[in-house]
Design a protein around this motif. Structure first.
Motif, PDB file in Angstrom:
ATOM      1  N   GLU A 499       0.827  -1.207   0.000  1.00  0.00           N
ATOM      2  CA  GLU A 499       0.000   0.000   0.000  1.00  0.00           C
ATOM      3  C   GLU A 499       0.866   1.264   0.000  1.00  0.00           C
ATOM      4  O   GLU A 499       0.394   2.355   0.347  1.00  0.00           O
ATOM      5  CB  GLU A 499      -0.910  -0.009   1.238  1.00  0.00           C
ATOM      6  CG  GLU A 499      -1.955  -1.116   1.188  1.00  0.00           C
ATOM      7  CD  GLU A 499      -2.662  -1.318   2.519  1.00  0.00           C
ATOM      8  OE1 GLU A 499      -2.746  -0.351   3.291  1.00  0.00           O
ATOM      9  OE2 GLU A 499      -3.125  -2.445   2.781  1.00  0.00           O
ATOM     10  N   ALA A 507      -3.591   4.635  -2.396  1.00  0.00           N
ATOM     11  CA  ALA A 507      -3.245   3.619  -1.389  1.00  0.00           C
ATOM     12  C   ALA A 507      -4.504   2.932  -0.864  1.00  0.00           C
ATOM     13  O   ALA A 507      -4.538   1.709  -0.690  1.00  0.00           O
ATOM     14  CB  ALA A 507      -2.481   4.274  -0.237  1.00  0.00           C
ATOM     15  N   ALA A 511      -5.624  -1.006  -1.240  1.00  0.00           N
ATOM     16  CA  ALA A 511      -5.949  -1.838  -0.064  1.00  0.00           C
ATOM     17  C   ALA A 511      -7.286  -2.544  -0.259  1.00  0.00           C
ATOM     18  O   ALA A 511      -7.421  -3.757   0.008  1.00  0.00           O
ATOM     19  CB  ALA A 511      -5.982  -0.965   1.190  1.00  0.00           C
TER      20      ALA A 511
END
Length: 606
Positions: A499, A507, A511
């Motif tokens: 991430e 990010a 995830a």
């Protein structure tokens, strides 16, 4: 089952997306044309003249390059109908005959309890007022008034008209007996607080009641017309959890099927006009209930119709109001026609005086273009029998004709003026051309040429060049685009980057995507979007999904992107070291400065 989905099982969400193709869902509201692998149309969420709203059938998503809205079929339904995620799924499931199960003994769809109580209170109050109108002595004067206006029993029932008696606490008692919280009822607009603060009184007293419904037919407010001499003559419910004037059109719930069929809306000023026109055969009529036309109203109408026919009162105030609304509707790119009512009559009066057939043929079918209406409207400002009045009138109307983009249209109106006012066509044409030349010279300082009537309201904005994104930002977007298309890419990136994206939204999307694939799911952008439940992330993801990233990939390409992303924290570290080195030099610590310099060299080699 995901949080934020109102306990709706994933299989139901998947089934809803499977049964509701994005092109069909959007196509109910937006005219789409095929352009390669995309479908394009004018965005229903903001005003535009050049289509920037794009639907990708292959990925089952929509995205607007103008306003940034994007998502799947469920998201589009949420935005266009103003629904929550669970409500949108429920509506789409019902339309597709998909069964909505019960979960742990409770309904799947989460509701706002206070809102539901208010809806129930309005529904019962509406039935109560209707009963009082039709079945009690108290309601007889109100019934006589409605019949004097030409409304028959069938119409009174269809529009659920009612009567609020001349009493301070009839509705208070009715709601109290049914255990409603009176403070909630006051916030919802049904009651008013007593002046001494000791309790509540009925908000509507001695008034004919017209229920106001949302587009799904639920009663959300009342409009009351006084029977006696009390003021104000007309009283609407205040804005509440249910009622937003700028997003509500009277009678939309009954008119929407005719509107979608005809692709036309007839816009009236008041509920009496809508009802009289309905009896005359106009079933696509709505009203703003005396409030000004808002951007919310226009956006709502634009999704349903290609043409708005304005049918306001024939008096000076009504025609002036129609005039004010023309530029608002034109700037939204909606075709407009105007009904011209003579003798200062309103639509309700006209139907009663001349009958339904003449109303349909003369007023509705005989509606004129906006240019023709402007010519008729401005004529009233001048004494045309006098030369000065005629010249002043020409000075006002020639710029309107000059602004028309079609030479044929300009000729039609100029010949009409020439014939009506015994003026030379050639002279009028020459004056018109001179005005047009001046307009073209000044076009950069004022309106779009076609909208010259706006008199400089819409200055041309300078279009700035698109911002060039940093290399790492583009690398992150391209990497995510590939990850959305291929599980192997996501696994490869997950092992080497995880991430550690530099942009927070990227990010977060990564995830969610790792978790999505970890559940054994296959690449499907439309279904993945449904798992996010975050407007900003959905917009970002929709934008990334529209990138023309080739599906073919190799490890070298992925490594290049990952290397570019890893560079950013290293570059940041180098910048911090440089600042630290300068600080050491300034303080005279040259040994420390030399150590930091060697650290910088090592970082740069990396």
């Amino acid at each position: 089952m995901s949080a934020g989905q109102g306990n709706i099982p994933e299989k139901v969400i998947d089934s809803v997306l499977e049964h509701n193709d994005i092109v069909d869902t959007v196509g109910k509201y937006v005219h789409l044309t095929k352009q390669g692998k995309y479908m394009k149309g004018l965005c229903p969420f903001h005003s535009e003249k050049t289509p920037s709203f794009t639907v990708t059938p292959e990925k089952q998503i929509f995205y607007c390059y103008g306003c940034g809205k994007g998502g799947n079929a469920i998201k589009f339904t949420m935005e266009i109908e103003g629904l929550s995620f669970p409500e949108a799924v429920k509506v789409m499931a019902e339309e597709s005959n998909i069964e909505m199960p019960e979960v742990q003994g409770s309904a799947v769809i989460s509701v706002n309890p206070e809102r539901e109580r208010l809806l129930q209170a309005y529904e019962w109050s509406s039935k109560f007022f209707h009963y009082l109108l039709k079945n009690t002595e108290h309601g007889k004067p109100a019934m006589d008034y409605l019949r004097s206006r030409g409304f028959n029993d069938k119409t009174i029932d269809q529009f659920q008209m009612g009567y609020a008696p001349d009493s301070w606490n009839t509705l208070v008692q009715f709601l109290t007996k049914r255990s409603f919280d009176l403070e909630e009822m006051e916030k919802g607009g049904l009651l008013s607080p007593r002046s001494d603060g000791t309790g509540y009184i009925d908000r509507f007293r001695d008034r004919v009641i017209f229920p106001i419904n949302d587009k799904n037919g639920r009663v959300i407010a009342f409009a009351g017309r006084v029977l006696g001499d009390a003021q104000p003559k007309y009283l609407n419910s205040p804005e509440s959890k249910l009622f937003n004037k700028s997003r509500t059109l009277y009678n939309l719930h009954q008119a929407k099927s005719a509107i979608r069929k005809l692709r036309q809306i007839v816009l009236f000023e008041g509920y009496g006009d809508v009802i009289a026109a309905w009896e005359a055969g106009v079933h696509n009529g709505v009203a703003t209930m005396g409030t000004s036309l808002t951007e919310g109203h226009i956006a709502m109408m634009k999704t349903m119709a290609d043409e708005i026919l304005i049918c306001f009162d024939g008096d000076r105030a009504g025609q002036s109001s129609a005039m004010k609304n023309i530029p608002l509707l034109e700037s939204a790119g909606i075709r407009i026609r105007i009904a011209v009512l003579s003798d200062g009559l309103d639509p309700d009066d006209f139907v009663r005086k001349y009958g339904s057939e003449r109303f349909m043929s003369q007023i509705i079918d005989g509606a004129v273009s906006t240019t023709k209406f402007k010519l008729i409207y401005l004529k009233k400002n001048h004494i045309l029998l006098e030369e000065d009045g005629k010249i002043a009138y020409m000075k006002e109307v020639l710029p309107i004709i000059a602004a028309l983009p079609s030479s044929t249209e300009r000729e039609v109106y100029l010949r009409e003026l020439s014939s009506e006012h015994q003026l030379s066509y050639e002279s009028l044409k020459q004056d018109c051309n001179l005005i047009r030349q001046t307009m073209q010279k000044n076009i950069s300082d004022g309106d779009n040429f076609e909208l010259g009537w706006n008199n400089g309201r819409h200055k041309k904005e300078k279009v700035s060049a698109p911002t060039l994104l940093p290399a790492y930002h583009t690398a992150e977007r391209r990497l995510l685009s590939l990850m959305l298309q291929d599980v192997e890419v996501a696994q490869y990136v997950g092992e080497r980057l995880g991430e550690a994206f530099n942009i927070d939204d990227h990010a977060a999307i990564a995830a969610y995507l790792y978790a999505y694939y970890a559940q054994g799911k296959h690449p499907d952008i439309s279904r993945f979007i449904s798992s996010l439940h975050d407007d900003r992330l959905e917009k970002t993801l929709s934008s990334i999904s529209m990138m023309d990233t080739p599906q073919e990939w190799n490890v070298q390409v992925l490594d290049d992107y990952i290397r570019e992303i890893h560079k950013v924290p290293q570059q940041l570290q180098i910048e911090l070291k440089k600042e630290e080195m300068i600080s050491a030099e300034r303080s005279g610590d040259f040994l420390r400065a030399a150590q930091i310099a060697s650290e910088i060299i090592a970082l740069e080699r990396q």
